[in-house]
Design an enzyme around this catalytic site. Structure first.
Site, PDB file in Angstrom:
ATOM      1  CG  HIS A  26      -0.466   9.827   0.154  1.00  0.00           C
ATOM      2  ND1 HIS A  26       0.521  10.538  -0.461  1.00  0.00           N
ATOM      3  CD2 HIS A  26      -0.259   8.455  -0.161  1.00  0.00           C
ATOM      4  CE1 HIS A  26       1.163   9.617  -1.112  1.00  0.00           C
ATOM      5  NE2 HIS A  26       0.892   8.310  -0.865  1.00  0.00           N
ATOM      6  CG  HIS A  83      -1.829   4.185   0.790  1.00  0.00           C
ATOM      7  ND1 HIS A  83      -2.183   3.959  -0.347  1.00  0.00           N
ATOM      8  CD2 HIS A  83      -0.587   4.848   0.806  1.00  0.00           C
ATOM      9  CE1 HIS A  83      -1.325   4.490  -1.354  1.00  0.00           C
ATOM     10  NE2 HIS A  83      -0.342   5.185  -0.691  1.00  0.00           N
ATOM     11  CG  ASP A 120      -5.283   4.641  -4.739  1.00  0.00           C
ATOM     12  OD1 ASP A 120      -4.495   5.140  -3.773  1.00  0.00           O
ATOM     13  OD2 ASP A 120      -5.298   4.427  -5.972  1.00  0.00           O
ATOM     14  CG  ASN A 124       3.928   3.705   0.771  1.00  0.00           C
ATOM     15  OD1 ASN A 124       4.153   2.929   1.387  1.00  0.00           O
ATOM     16  ND2 ASN A 124       2.959   3.632  -0.238  1.00  0.00           N
ATOM     17  N   GLY A 136       8.467   3.760  -1.310  1.00  0.00           N
ATOM     18  CA  GLY A 136       7.622   3.497  -2.232  1.00  0.00           C
ATOM     19  C   GLY A 136       6.680   4.576  -2.448  1.00  0.00           C
ATOM     20  CD  GLN A 137       5.922  10.455  -0.545  1.00  0.00           C
ATOM     21  OE1 GLN A 137       6.860  10.357   0.203  1.00  0.00           O
ATOM     22  NE2 GLN A 137       4.885  11.216  -0.427  1.00  0.00           N
TER      23      GLN A 137
HETATM   24  P1  5GP Z   1       2.075   6.222  -3.085  1.00  0.00           P
HETATM   25  O1  5GP Z   1       2.738   5.068  -4.003  1.00  0.00           O
HETATM   26  O2  5GP Z   1       2.713   7.659  -3.158  1.00  0.00           O
HETATM   27  O3  5GP Z   1       2.216   5.873  -1.556  1.00  0.00           O
HETATM   28  O4  5GP Z   1       0.433   6.330  -3.271  1.00  0.00           O
HETATM   29  C1  5GP Z   1       0.090   7.243  -4.134  1.00  0.00           C
HETATM   30  C2  5GP Z   1      -1.211   6.438  -4.575  1.00  0.00           C
HETATM   31  O5  5GP Z   1      -2.014   7.684  -5.449  1.00  0.00           O
HETATM   32  C3  5GP Z   1      -1.599   5.461  -5.388  1.00  0.00           C
HETATM   33  O6  5GP Z   1      -2.239   4.441  -4.672  1.00  0.00           O
HETATM   34  C4  5GP Z   1      -2.227   5.814  -6.810  1.00  0.00           C
HETATM   35  O7  5GP Z   1      -3.180   4.931  -7.172  1.00  0.00           O
HETATM   36  C5  5GP Z   1      -3.171   7.172  -6.133  1.00  0.00           C
HETATM   37  N1  5GP Z   1      -3.137   8.264  -7.038  1.00  0.00           N
HETATM   38  C6  5GP Z   1      -2.289   8.736  -7.975  1.00  0.00           C
HETATM   39  N2  5GP Z   1      -2.941   9.648  -8.737  1.00  0.00           N
HETATM   40  C7  5GP Z   1      -4.068   9.500  -8.242  1.00  0.00           C
HETATM   41  C8  5GP Z   1      -4.993  10.384  -8.652  1.00  0.00           C
HETATM   42  O8  5GP Z   1      -5.430  11.136  -9.557  1.00  0.00           O
HETATM   43  N3  5GP Z   1      -6.412  10.318  -8.071  1.00  0.00           N
HETATM   44  C9  5GP Z   1      -6.660   9.553  -6.985  1.00  0.00           C
HETATM   45  N4  5GP Z   1      -7.931   9.258  -6.612  1.00  0.00           N
HETATM   46  N5  5GP Z   1      -5.790   8.703  -6.622  1.00  0.00           N
HETATM   47  C10 5GP Z   1      -4.596   8.790  -7.202  1.00  0.00           C
END
Ligand code: 5GP
Ligand code: ZN
Length: 112
Positions: free
Chosen positions: A98, A100, A30, A85, A91-92
């Site tokens: 994906h 985490h 991340d 998420n 909280g997505q």
């Molecule tokens: P969500 O909030 O959708 O569950 O998680 C999205 C995750 O993607 C976040 O933890 C954020 O830091 C990560 N993320 C967003 N953009 C990028 C990116 O360009 N590269 C990487 N490696 N992670 C990203």
């Protein structure tokens, strides 16, 4: 999906610190880690969220790979958190499915 960050990562158009890759899955660190271990496992195929697939084989492979990589990155002894998420209440923020995986420190529960 041109405007999807994770599709762009999967296609090599945006760089990422990759941990694992095969024909259907990709895992990478991340960009804003919330724990000493924080990586994401995604399908290469654009699936918006967990509610928009019934592909149990693919979902099983995602979880299986997340578990294997958590072990490989040192989380076997103390454990880790596996999170998906989904949409606004979940909280997505990136609309590409994906998992985490967070580990390397104790994590609070319940989430805020
Ligand atoms: P969500 O909030 O959708 O569950 O998680 C999205 C995750 O993607 C976040 O933890 C954020 O830091 C990560 N993320 C967003 N953009 C990028 C990116 O360009 N590269 C990487 N490696 N992670 C990203
Ligand atoms: Zn995508």
């Amino acid at each position: 999906m041109e405007d999807c960050i994770f599709c762009n990562i999967a296609h090599g158009e945006i760089p990422a610190q990759k941990i694992y890759e095969d024909d259907e899955l990709l895992a990478f660190h991340d960009v804003a880690p919330q724990a000493p271990v924080h990586f994401l496992v995604i399908p290469k195929q654009h699936i918006r969220n967990i509610m928009e697939t019934d592909d149990s084989r693919l979902l099983g492979n995602l979880l299986d790979q997340a578990q294997k990589l958590a072990v490989a990155l040192g989380c076997a002894e103390n454990g880790a958190r596996f999170v998906i998420n989904c949409k606004s209440d979940g909280g997505q923020t990136v609309d590409h499915l994906h998992i985490h995986v967070l580990g390397g420190r104790p994590l609070a529960w319940p989430p805020g």
